[in-house]
Motif scaffolding. Structure first.
Motif, PDB file in Angstrom:
ATOM      1  N   THR A  85     -50.586  75.126  25.276  1.00 21.21           N
ATOM      2  CA  THR A  85     -51.569  74.246  24.628  1.00 21.21           C
ATOM      3  C   THR A  85     -52.753  74.026  25.569  1.00 21.21           C
ATOM      4  OG1 THR A  85     -50.669  72.202  25.545  1.00 21.21           O
ATOM      5  CG2 THR A  85     -49.708  72.954  23.470  1.00 21.21           C
ATOM      6  N   SER A  86     -53.776  73.336  25.073  1.00 22.51           N
ATOM      7  CA  SER A  86     -54.875  72.916  25.928  1.00 22.51           C
ATOM      8  C   SER A  86     -54.376  71.752  26.784  1.00 22.51           C
ATOM      9  CB  SER A  86     -56.058  72.470  25.075  1.00 22.51           C
ATOM     10  OG  SER A  86     -55.735  71.266  24.405  1.00 22.51           O
ATOM     11  N   ALA A  87     -55.219  71.285  27.698  1.00 25.79           N
ATOM     12  CA  ALA A  87     -54.827  70.176  28.571  1.00 25.79           C
ATOM     13  C   ALA A  87     -54.605  68.900  27.755  1.00 25.79           C
ATOM     14  CB  ALA A  87     -55.893  69.952  29.633  1.00 25.79           C
ATOM     15  N   ARG A  88     -55.271  68.819  26.601  1.00 18.92           N
ATOM     16  CA  ARG A  88     -55.094  67.642  25.743  1.00 18.92           C
ATOM     17  C   ARG A  88     -53.745  67.675  25.036  1.00 18.92           C
ATOM     18  NH1 ARG A  88     -58.164  67.487  21.295  1.00 18.92           N
ATOM     19  NH2 ARG A  88     -57.883  65.273  20.945  1.00 18.92           N
ATOM     20  N   GLY A  89     -53.186  68.851  24.892  1.00 19.13           N
ATOM     21  CA  GLY A  89     -51.905  68.980  24.226  1.00 19.13           C
ATOM     22  C   GLY A  89     -52.032  69.027  22.715  1.00 19.13           C
ATOM     23  N   ALA A  90     -50.887  69.199  22.053  1.00 17.66           N
ATOM     24  CA  ALA A  90     -50.863  69.276  20.594  1.00 17.66           C
ATOM     25  C   ALA A  90     -50.239  68.003  20.038  1.00 17.66           C
ATOM     26  CB  ALA A  90     -50.050  70.491  20.160  1.00 17.66           C
ATOM     27  N   PRO A  91     -50.782  67.465  18.943  1.00 15.82           N
ATOM     28  CA  PRO A  91     -50.215  66.243  18.375  1.00 15.82           C
ATOM     29  C   PRO A  91     -48.866  66.526  17.711  1.00 15.82           C
ATOM     30  CG  PRO A  91     -51.934  67.108  16.937  1.00 15.82           C
ATOM     31  CD  PRO A  91     -51.910  67.991  18.147  1.00 15.82           C
ATOM     32  N   PRO A 234     -53.193  71.380   9.409  1.00 17.56           N
ATOM     33  CA  PRO A 234     -54.516  71.346  10.044  1.00 17.56           C
ATOM     34  C   PRO A 234     -54.558  70.460  11.289  1.00 17.56           C
ATOM     35  CG  PRO A 234     -54.567  70.238   7.898  1.00 17.56           C
ATOM     36  CD  PRO A 234     -53.220  70.860   8.030  1.00 17.56           C
ATOM     37  N   ALA A 235     -53.593  69.521  11.412  1.00 17.32           N
ATOM     38  CA  ALA A 235     -53.576  68.655  12.596  1.00 17.32           C
ATOM     39  C   ALA A 235     -53.347  69.462  13.877  1.00 17.32           C
ATOM     40  CB  ALA A 235     -52.497  67.595  12.448  1.00 17.32           C
ATOM     41  N   GLN A 236     -52.768  70.671  13.725  1.00 17.76           N
ATOM     42  CA  GLN A 236     -52.508  71.505  14.897  1.00 17.76           C
ATOM     43  C   GLN A 236     -53.749  72.278  15.345  1.00 17.76           C
ATOM     44  OE1 GLN A 236     -49.527  71.564  16.672  1.00 17.76           O
ATOM     45  NE2 GLN A 236     -48.982  69.863  15.327  1.00 17.76           N
TER      46      GLN A 236
END
Lengths: 390, 290
Positions: A85-91, A234-236
C-alpha cells in the motif's frame, strides 16, 4: 479490476472449490456473531486489495467470539499499511471471520496469461504460503506449469501431472484435479487476469481447501460481467483517482511529485513523466486524456489538478492526431474562465490544427507559459514547479 | 522498398460505416492509399467516399482483390473481425481497436496459428510507408519518405518521434505501431526482421515501454541478426510498479517489465539509447552522422 478476498472466496465456492467456513463483517458485533456461530478458533482478516496483510497486523487469530470482536474493533475503521500500500495505507471497512483449519501442507496454485505463448497457464508449487516470485528465483524446480490450449480447454491429465508433481497422496489427487478444473472454469467464464490460491492447503482431515484467494479481472471484459463489476470497492481506490474517474478522466494515476500533467496517448504520457524526471522535476500524476473531441475533458482535467494540493505547476503536452490542438486550446481557455487556476500552466501544442490552437491561446489573454517544443515544455514546467517562473 | 505496405496495397476497411472507420477511410484515401472496399454487415451495397461496402470480408476480397485490412470495430466484435479477415485469406490485418478482452485475443491467436496472415495490433495506430501508403490513424503530413524504419508500442510517442526525425530532415521507410496490448499479433522481433531484410531501411528506431519482455527479445535478436544501426528509447523509467500506465501491456509486475532492464539489454546488444524522449531524433541524427 481487483476484488476482496471474501468476494473471491464466494466465487470459488460457487465453482465448487472448498474454502474455510466464515462470513464477512462490517462491525465488531457482527464479527462476534459470526465467530460464535463458527465455534472455536477463528481468523479475523482485514479486507483490503493489498497483499502483505499478515505481517502488517491485518490478520488476527481469536480463540473465541469475544476475542474476535476485540480483534475486529482494532481492525475495522483503521487504515492498514502493508508493503503493497501507500504510506497512508488502505482503509478497512470489513473483516472476514473464518474458522481456523488445521494445516498439514501449504501448496500454491494459480492461473495467469502467458503473454509470450498467448495462452493461459496454470502454475502449481509445493512451496505454498510464500511469495511465488521468490520461489521462482530461489527454487525454480518447485514451479510446475501446465499450458492450456484455448481450443481444447482444460484437460484433467494436466491436473494429474500437477497433482502428482506436488507429491499429493493417492486420495488427494482426485479432489485436486477437480479443483483445478473448476478454477480454470471460473478463470475462463469470468474473464480473470489472475486466479491465485496461496496457500492451497491440505487440512488435518486430508481435504484440500483454498485458505487465501486472489482474483483479478480483465478490465476490457467487464462489459460482459456486470456481476463482477458491481463487486468493485471504490473506497480502495486512491481518492484523487476515484474523483478523476467520477469526472470522466479514466487514465489517471496519482504520483508523488508536484507537476500536474495532461498528455494525449499513454506512451507519450509516460515519456512526459520521464522527461520531467530528466529535467530534475517530478510529476504529480499520469494522465492520458485520450482522443478529445470536446473541451469538457480538458476542463475536468484542470479541475482534478486544482483539487490536488501537491500540484505546483501544470504541463499540457498535446501531439494532435485524433485529438485536435485547437480543441485542447479552447478547453484550456474555458478552464481558466471556470476555475481559479493559481499555479503556472505550461502549454506545448503540436500536430493537427496547431496554428489555430496557438492563435486562440495567444489571443485569449490568459496567463499561460508557451513552450517551443517537448524539451522546452518539460524544462519550463520543472522551473515553474520550483517557483522559478511567475 | 518499404515493409508490409506500399503502392500495391489494396485496403479493406472493416467497420467503414462507423464514426472512426469513415473518418480514417477518408484520411487514408487523401494520403494516397488505395482503399478498395469497406465491410459492415448489413450495409452491403452502400458506398463510403466512393468505396463499395460489402456484407462479408469474403465477398469484399472476391470482388476487389483486397490484400490488407484495417479494423475499426468495437471491442466486443473485434476478435470476430480479425478471424473473419484471416479466414478470407487477407495476408495483412491491422487492428486499431483498443480494449479487446484478453480471452478473445487468446482465441484469435489460436485461430490464426498456421494461417498465412500477419496481424498488427490490436490497440495500435497502424502503419505507414511515407509517400506510398498509409494503413492507420496517424497524421500523414508529419512523415517524410526516407531510410529510417520506426517500430513502436505507442501511438502519440511515435508521432512525436517521427516529427523530430522529419524536422531534422530524416525520412522514414516504414513506421509500424505494433500496439500497446500485452498479446500482440506482431512483435518487435518480427518487425526488426523485416527492416533488416529491407534494402531501403538503413537504420531502425525502436520505441519500447515498460511491461513484459518484448524489448529483451528484441535485444537478443539485434545482437544475433541485425547489422543495421538501432536507436532506442524505452518509456516508463519513472513509472511506479504495479500500475497499468494507460496501455494494457504497460505494467511492471514484480521484477518483470522494468525500463532499466530493457535499456540495459538493448544497450548491451549495441543499440544506441536516446537520453530522453525529446532527443530521439537528435540521437538518430548524431548516430547517422548526417
Amino acid at each position: 479490476m481487483k476484488i476482496h478476498e471474501y468476494q473471491a472466496k464466494a466465487l470459488l465456492s460457487q465453482y465448487g472449490i472448498p474454502v474455510p467456513s466464515g462470513d464477512v463483517a462490517g462491525t465488531p458485533a457482527e464479527a462476534k456473531k459470526i465467530a460464535a456461530g463458527l465455534q472455536g478458533k477463528v481468523a479475523v482478516k482485514a479486507q483490503v486489495y493489498a497483499g502483505g496483510r499478515g505481517k502488517a497486523g491485518g490478520i488476527k487469530l481469536a480463540a473465541n467470539a469475544d476475542e474476535a470482536e476485540k480483534s475486529a474493533s482494532g481492525i475495522i475503521g483503521a487504515r492498514l499499511v502493508t508493503h503493497q500500500t501507500s504510506a497512508r495505507g488502505a482503509p478497512v471497512s470489513h473483516v472476514l471471520v473464518e474458522k481456523v483449519v488445521e494445516v498439514r501442507r501449504e501448496l500454491y496454485l494459480s492461473i495467469v496469461i502467458d503473454n509470450a505463448r498467448k495462452m493461459p497457464v496454470m502454475i502449481a508449487s509445493e512451496a505454498g504460503g510464500m511469495d511465488i516470485e521468490e520461489v521462482t528465483l530461489t527454487s525454480p524446480e518447485k514451479i510446475l506449469k501446465a499450458y492450456i490450449d484455448p481450443s481444447a480447454g482444460w484437460q484433467d491429465f494436466e491436473g494429474r501431472k500437477l497433482a502428482y508433481g506436488m507429491n499429493l497422496s493417492a486420495q488427494q489427487v482426485k479432489p485436486a484435479v477437480k479443483l483445478m478444473a473448476n478454477l480454470y472454469k471460473l478463470f475462463h467464464e469470468k474473464d480473470c487476469s489472475l486466479a491465485e490460491i496461496n496457500p492451497l492447503v491440505i487440512t488435518g482431515d486430508d481435504s484440500i481447501m483454498a485458505l487465501d484467494a486472489k482474483l483479478n479481472f480483465d478490465d476490457s471484459a467487464l462489459f460482459r460481467h456486470e456481476d463482477i463489476r458491481r463487486l468493485h470497492d471504490p473506497a480502495q481506490d486512491d481518492p484523487f483517482e476515484a474523483r478523476a474517474n467520477e469526472m470522466g478522466i479514466k487514465n489517471y494515476i496519482k504520483l508523488s511529485g508536484n507537476i500536474g500533467c495532461m498528455v494525449n496517448g499513454a506512451g507519450l504520457a509516460m515519456a512526459v513523466l520521464d522527461l520531467i524526471n530528466y529535467c530534475g522535476g517530478n510529476a504529480a500524476n499520469f494522465l492520458d486524456i485520450g482522443t478529445v473531441n470536446n473541451t469538457s475533458a480538458v476542463i475536468s482535467a484542470f479541475k482534478v489538478f486544482t483539487a490536488d494540493p501537491d500540484v505546483k505547476a501544470i504541463l499540457v503536452n498535446i501531439f494532435g492526431g485524433m485529438a485536435r490542438a485547437d480543441t485542447i486550446a479552447r478547453g484550456i481557455i474555458e478552464a481558466y474562465q471556470q476555475i481559479d487556476i493559481k499555479v503556472p500552466v505550461v502549454v506545448r501544442l503540436a500536430g493537427t490544427n496547431v496554428a489555430e490552437g496557438k492563435r486562440l491561446l495567444a489571443e485569449s489573454g490568459i496567463n499561460y507559459i508557451e513552450a517551443a517544443d517537448f524539451l522546452d515544455a518539460a524544462r519550463k514546467a520543472v522551473d515553474a514547479s520550483k517557483g522559478g517562473r511567475n | 522498398m518499404s515493409i508490409l505496405i506500399d503502392e500495391k496495397t489494396r485496403l479493406l476497411v472493416q467497420g467503414i460505416t462507423g464514426g472512426e472507420g469513415s473518418f480514417h477511410t477518408q484520411r487514408c484515401i487523401e494520403y494516397g492509399t488505395k482503399v478498395v472496399a469497406g465491410m459492415t454487415p448489413g450495409k452491403g451495397g452502400a458506398q463510403v467516399f466512393g468505396v463499395p461496402v460489402f456484407n462479408t470480408v469474403e465477398s469484399a476480397v472476391r470482388e476487389t482483390g483486397a490484400n490488407a485490412s484495417i479494423i475499426f470495430v468495437p471491442p466486443s466484435g473485434a476478435a470476430d473481425s480479425i478471424m473473419e479477415a484471416a479466414d478470407a485469406g487477407i495476408p495483412l490485418v491491422v487492428c486499431i481497436t483498443e480494449g479487446i478482452p484478453v480471452m478473445d485475443m487468446i482465441s484469435v491467436h489460436s485461430f490464426l496459428k498456421g494461417k498465412p496472415v500477419r496481424l498488427i495490433g490490436p490497440n495500435c495506430p497502424g502503419l505507414i510507408s511515407p509517400g506510398k501508403c498509409k494503413v492507420g490513424i496517424m497524421a500523414g503530413e508529419i512523415h517524410k519518405q526516407g531510410n529510417v524504419g520506426v517500430v513502436s508500442r505507442s501511438g502519440t510517442l511515435t508521432y512525436e518521434t517521427v516529427a523530430q526525425l522529419t524536422g531534422l530532415g530524416i525520412g522514414q521507410s516504414t513506421c509500424v505501431g505494433i500496439g500497446g496490448d500485452p498479446l500482440l499479433g506482431t512483435n518487435f522481433v518480427d518487425v526488426l526482421k523485416l527492416f533488416q531484410e529491407d534494402e531501403e531501411t538503413k537504420a531502425i528506431v525502436l520505441i519500447g515501454e515498460i511491461g513484459g519482455t518484448m524489448e529483451q527479445d528484441a535485444a537478443q535478436f539485434i545482437k544475433d541478426k541485425v547489422n543495421k544501426l538501432v536507436i532506442s528509447f524505452i518509456a516508463g523509467a519513472s513509472a511506479p510498479p504495479g500500475r497499468r500506465m494507460g496501455h494494457a501491456g504497460a505494467i511492471i509486475s514484480g521484477n518483470t517489465g522494468k525500463a532499466q532492464d530493457k535499456i540495459e539489454a538493448l544497450s548491451a546488444a549495441g543499440a544506441i539509447i536516446a537520453p530522453n524522449p525529446a532527443e530521439i531524433g537528435k540521437t538518430v541524427k548524431k548516430s547517422l552522422k548526417y
